[in-house]
Motif scaffolding. Structure first.
Motif, PDB file in Angstrom:
ATOM      1  N   PRO A 250     -21.552   6.713   2.142  1.00  0.00           N
ATOM      2  CA  PRO A 250     -20.302   6.248   1.659  1.00  0.00           C
ATOM      3  C   PRO A 250     -19.811   5.159   2.636  1.00  0.00           C
ATOM      4  CG  PRO A 250     -19.749   8.345   2.533  1.00  0.00           C
ATOM      5  CD  PRO A 250     -21.305   8.283   2.485  1.00  0.00           C
ATOM      6  N   VAL A 251     -18.760   4.282   2.339  1.00  0.00           N
ATOM      7  CA  VAL A 251     -18.266   3.311   2.985  1.00  0.00           C
ATOM      8  C   VAL A 251     -16.746   3.479   2.905  1.00  0.00           C
ATOM      9  CG1 VAL A 251     -17.847   0.692   2.964  1.00  0.00           C
ATOM     10  CG2 VAL A 251     -20.001   1.575   2.707  1.00  0.00           C
ATOM     11  N   TYR A 252     -16.062   3.227   4.034  1.00  0.00           N
ATOM     12  CA  TYR A 252     -14.839   3.469   4.230  1.00  0.00           C
ATOM     13  C   TYR A 252     -13.950   2.278   4.635  1.00  0.00           C
ATOM     14  CZ  TYR A 252     -14.837   8.514   3.227  1.00  0.00           C
ATOM     15  OH  TYR A 252     -14.939   9.800   2.837  1.00  0.00           O
ATOM     16  N   LEU A 253     -12.786   1.693   4.278  1.00  0.00           N
ATOM     17  CA  LEU A 253     -12.424   0.690   4.787  1.00  0.00           C
ATOM     18  C   LEU A 253     -11.201   1.159   5.982  1.00  0.00           C
ATOM     19  CD1 LEU A 253     -10.816  -1.124   1.550  1.00  0.00           C
ATOM     20  CD2 LEU A 253     -13.242  -1.459   2.510  1.00  0.00           C
ATOM     21  N   ALA A 254     -11.670   0.533   7.135  1.00  0.00           N
ATOM     22  CA  ALA A 254     -10.979   0.753   8.328  1.00  0.00           C
ATOM     23  C   ALA A 254     -10.170  -0.443   8.807  1.00  0.00           C
ATOM     24  CB  ALA A 254     -11.974   1.158   9.636  1.00  0.00           C
ATOM     25  N   TYR A 255      -9.269  -0.399   9.650  1.00  0.00           N
ATOM     26  CA  TYR A 255      -8.356  -1.599   9.947  1.00  0.00           C
ATOM     27  C   TYR A 255      -7.954  -1.334  11.397  1.00  0.00           C
ATOM     28  CZ  TYR A 255      -4.733   1.851   8.501  1.00  0.00           C
ATOM     29  OH  TYR A 255      -3.964   2.876   8.626  1.00  0.00           O
ATOM     30  N   PHE A 256      -7.555  -2.560  11.769  1.00  0.00           N
ATOM     31  CA  PHE A 256      -6.548  -2.661  13.297  1.00  0.00           C
ATOM     32  C   PHE A 256      -5.703  -3.646  13.025  1.00  0.00           C
ATOM     33  CE2 PHE A 256     -11.363  -2.549  13.994  1.00  0.00           C
ATOM     34  CZ  PHE A 256     -11.442  -3.893  13.615  1.00  0.00           C
ATOM     35  N   ASP A 257      -4.556  -3.446  12.649  1.00  0.00           N
ATOM     36  CA  ASP A 257      -3.558  -4.480  12.248  1.00  0.00           C
ATOM     37  C   ASP A 257      -2.639  -4.855  13.504  1.00  0.00           C
ATOM     38  OD1 ASP A 257      -1.407  -5.979  11.157  1.00  0.00           O
ATOM     39  OD2 ASP A 257      -1.261  -4.422   9.568  1.00  0.00           O
ATOM     40  N   TRP A 258      -2.865  -5.921  14.063  1.00  0.00           N
ATOM     41  CA  TRP A 258      -2.106  -6.267  15.185  1.00  0.00           C
ATOM     42  C   TRP A 258      -0.785  -6.929  14.982  1.00  0.00           C
ATOM     43  CZ3 TRP A 258      -4.207  -6.255  20.144  1.00  0.00           C
ATOM     44  CH2 TRP A 258      -5.528  -6.004  20.310  1.00  0.00           C
ATOM     45  N   GLY A 259      -0.366  -6.972  13.758  1.00  0.00           N
ATOM     46  CA  GLY A 259       1.045  -7.141  13.206  1.00  0.00           C
ATOM     47  C   GLY A 259       1.957  -6.143  13.552  1.00  0.00           C
ATOM     48  N   THR A 260       1.226  -4.804  13.067  1.00  0.00           N
ATOM     49  CA  THR A 260       2.235  -3.640  13.314  1.00  0.00           C
ATOM     50  C   THR A 260       1.597  -2.780  14.239  1.00  0.00           C
ATOM     51  OG1 THR A 260       0.861  -2.530  11.414  1.00  0.00           O
ATOM     52  CG2 THR A 260       2.573  -3.799  10.745  1.00  0.00           C
ATOM     53  N   LYS A 261       0.456  -2.914  14.616  1.00  0.00           N
ATOM     54  CA  LYS A 261      -0.181  -2.365  15.827  1.00  0.00           C
ATOM     55  C   LYS A 261      -0.482  -0.785  15.126  1.00  0.00           C
ATOM     56  CE  LYS A 261       0.302  -4.311  20.027  1.00  0.00           C
ATOM     57  NZ  LYS A 261       0.534  -4.167  21.623  1.00  0.00           N
ATOM     58  N   HIS A 262      -1.066  -0.745  13.783  1.00  0.00           N
ATOM     59  CA  HIS A 262      -1.449   0.340  13.465  1.00  0.00           C
ATOM     60  C   HIS A 262      -3.085   0.238  13.100  1.00  0.00           C
ATOM     61  CE1 HIS A 262       1.922   2.736  11.634  1.00  0.00           C
ATOM     62  NE2 HIS A 262       2.812   1.554  12.160  1.00  0.00           N
ATOM     63  N   VAL A 263      -3.692   1.309  13.381  1.00  0.00           N
ATOM     64  CA  VAL A 263      -4.988   1.709  13.276  1.00  0.00           C
ATOM     65  C   VAL A 263      -5.524   2.663  12.601  1.00  0.00           C
ATOM     66  CG1 VAL A 263      -5.330   2.728  15.515  1.00  0.00           C
ATOM     67  CG2 VAL A 263      -7.175   1.573  14.479  1.00  0.00           C
ATOM     68  N   GLY A 264      -6.526   2.654  11.988  1.00  0.00           N
ATOM     69  CA  GLY A 264      -6.930   3.770  10.883  1.00  0.00           C
ATOM     70  C   GLY A 264      -8.121   3.255   9.785  1.00  0.00           C
ATOM     71  N   PHE A 265      -7.981   4.289   9.030  1.00  0.00           N
ATOM     72  CA  PHE A 265      -8.852   3.912   7.635  1.00  0.00           C
ATOM     73  C   PHE A 265      -8.252   4.385   6.713  1.00  0.00           C
ATOM     74  CE2 PHE A 265     -10.368   8.312   8.393  1.00  0.00           C
ATOM     75  CZ  PHE A 265     -10.745   8.855   6.964  1.00  0.00           C
ATOM     76  N   THR A 266      -8.606   3.840   5.261  1.00  0.00           N
ATOM     77  CA  THR A 266      -8.229   4.226   4.246  1.00  0.00           C
ATOM     78  C   THR A 266      -9.196   4.614   3.162  1.00  0.00           C
ATOM     79  OG1 THR A 266      -8.394   1.918   3.204  1.00  0.00           O
ATOM     80  CG2 THR A 266      -6.222   2.324   4.341  1.00  0.00           C
ATOM     81  N   GLN A 267      -9.273   4.065   1.972  1.00  0.00           N
ATOM     82  CA  GLN A 267     -10.029   4.729   0.875  1.00  0.00           C
ATOM     83  C   GLN A 267     -11.425   4.509   1.154  1.00  0.00           C
ATOM     84  OE1 GLN A 267      -7.857   1.974  -0.643  1.00  0.00           O
ATOM     85  NE2 GLN A 267      -9.287   1.018  -1.830  1.00  0.00           N
ATOM     86  N   LYS A 268     -12.319   5.264   0.531  1.00  0.00           N
ATOM     87  CA  LYS A 268     -13.996   5.424   0.309  1.00  0.00           C
ATOM     88  C   LYS A 268     -14.048   4.298  -0.691  1.00  0.00           C
ATOM     89  CE  LYS A 268     -16.013   9.202  -0.385  1.00  0.00           C
ATOM     90  NZ  LYS A 268     -16.721  10.344  -0.930  1.00  0.00           N
ATOM     91  N   VAL A 269     -14.833   3.318  -0.578  1.00  0.00           N
ATOM     92  CA  VAL A 269     -15.235   2.236  -1.571  1.00  0.00           C
ATOM     93  C   VAL A 269     -16.729   2.768  -2.237  1.00  0.00           C
ATOM     94  CG1 VAL A 269     -15.712  -0.043  -2.092  1.00  0.00           C
ATOM     95  CG2 VAL A 269     -14.048   0.536  -0.327  1.00  0.00           C
ATOM     96  N   GLU A 270     -16.478   2.865  -3.629  1.00  0.00           N
ATOM     97  CA  GLU A 270     -17.767   3.188  -4.206  1.00  0.00           C
ATOM     98  C   GLU A 270     -18.345   1.931  -4.499  1.00  0.00           C
ATOM     99  OE1 GLU A 270     -18.702   6.242  -4.957  1.00  0.00           O
ATOM    100  OE2 GLU A 270     -16.939   7.147  -4.306  1.00  0.00           O
ATOM    101  N   LEU A 271     -19.995   1.861  -3.939  1.00  0.00           N
ATOM    102  CA  LEU A 271     -20.638   0.745  -4.105  1.00  0.00           C
ATOM    103  C   LEU A 271     -21.434   0.789  -5.553  1.00  0.00           C
ATOM    104  CD1 LEU A 271     -22.038   0.548  -0.551  1.00  0.00           C
ATOM    105  CD2 LEU A 271     -19.993  -0.662  -1.640  1.00  0.00           C
ATOM    106  N   THR A 272     -21.761  -0.538  -5.939  1.00  0.00           N
ATOM    107  CA  THR A 272     -22.484  -0.615  -7.159  1.00  0.00           C
ATOM    108  C   THR A 272     -23.892  -1.305  -6.644  1.00  0.00           C
ATOM    109  OG1 THR A 272     -21.871  -2.931  -7.514  1.00  0.00           O
ATOM    110  CG2 THR A 272     -20.623  -1.121  -8.578  1.00  0.00           C
TER     111      THR A 272
END
Length: 182
Positions: free
Chosen positions: A130-152
């Motif tokens: 699987p693939v997950y969307l992760a992020y590092f937001d320098w505007g809010t200084k939040h880091v983590g991952f969100t949903q799994k993305v189903e690939l086609t």
């Protein structure tokens, strides 16, 4: 190590929004990637949760001393001039491992690009992970991952959908002018 990394993230003003991806093998897309500091923040985030993600790093950075540090932090040297060989070696390494979380910046560089790279799609589909969307937001200084993305079977349609999902998050890169989602 986990407590030290968590402490360092807090000292730097960052908030961790999530733990580790639940699967033993997965790809974590990391955006926006506009600074080498994204690697440091992502490393501290994952280590603070007890994880140890791998990431592809251009082989030119694997010089004495620095290369050892990058490798210890999960860096895998890659030759960007031969994409097919690079993808095959990553897929083989993933298939031969019991656990493998691979962090990939879909932009492929810290410079602004309109067309994100789809190599992660090839890896995920061939390794059946699987693939997950992760992020590092320098505007809010939040880091983590969100949903799994189903690939086609359509990497370009999947990439358009992924870029739209990132756009909806309103993330800010360390160097905002270098982050382009469409």
């Amino acid at each position: 190590m986990e407590k030290f990394c968590a402490w360092l993230l807090r000292l730097l003003g960052w908030t961790v929004d999530s733990g580790l991806a639940p699967e033993k093998k997965c790809i974590l897309l990391g955006a926006p990637h506009t600074s080498i500091w994204d690697f440091v923040i992502a490393y501290l985030y994952y280590r603070s949760n007890g994880g140890h993600a791998k990431c592809m790093v251009k082989k030119e950075l694997f010089v004495p001393v620095l290369g050892s540090i990058i490798r210890a932090m999960g860096g895998i040297p890659v030759d960007r001039k031969n994409a097919t060989t690079m993808l095959r070696s990553i897929i083989a390494e993933m298939n031969n491992s019991d656990s493998f979380h691979l962090a990939i910046a879909p932009e492929g560089t810290r410079k602004p690009v309109k067309k994100w790279k789809t190599g992660f799609h090839t890896i995920a589909r061939n390794a059946n992970i699987p693939v997950y969307l992760a992020y590092f937001d320098w505007g809010t200084k939040h880091v983590g991952f969100t949903q799994k993305v189903e690939l086609t079977d359509d990497p370009h349609a999947d990439m358009a959908r992924i870029q739209a999902l990132y756009e909806e998050m309103h993330l800010v890169g360390k160097h905002p002018k270098n982050y382009v989602t469409k």
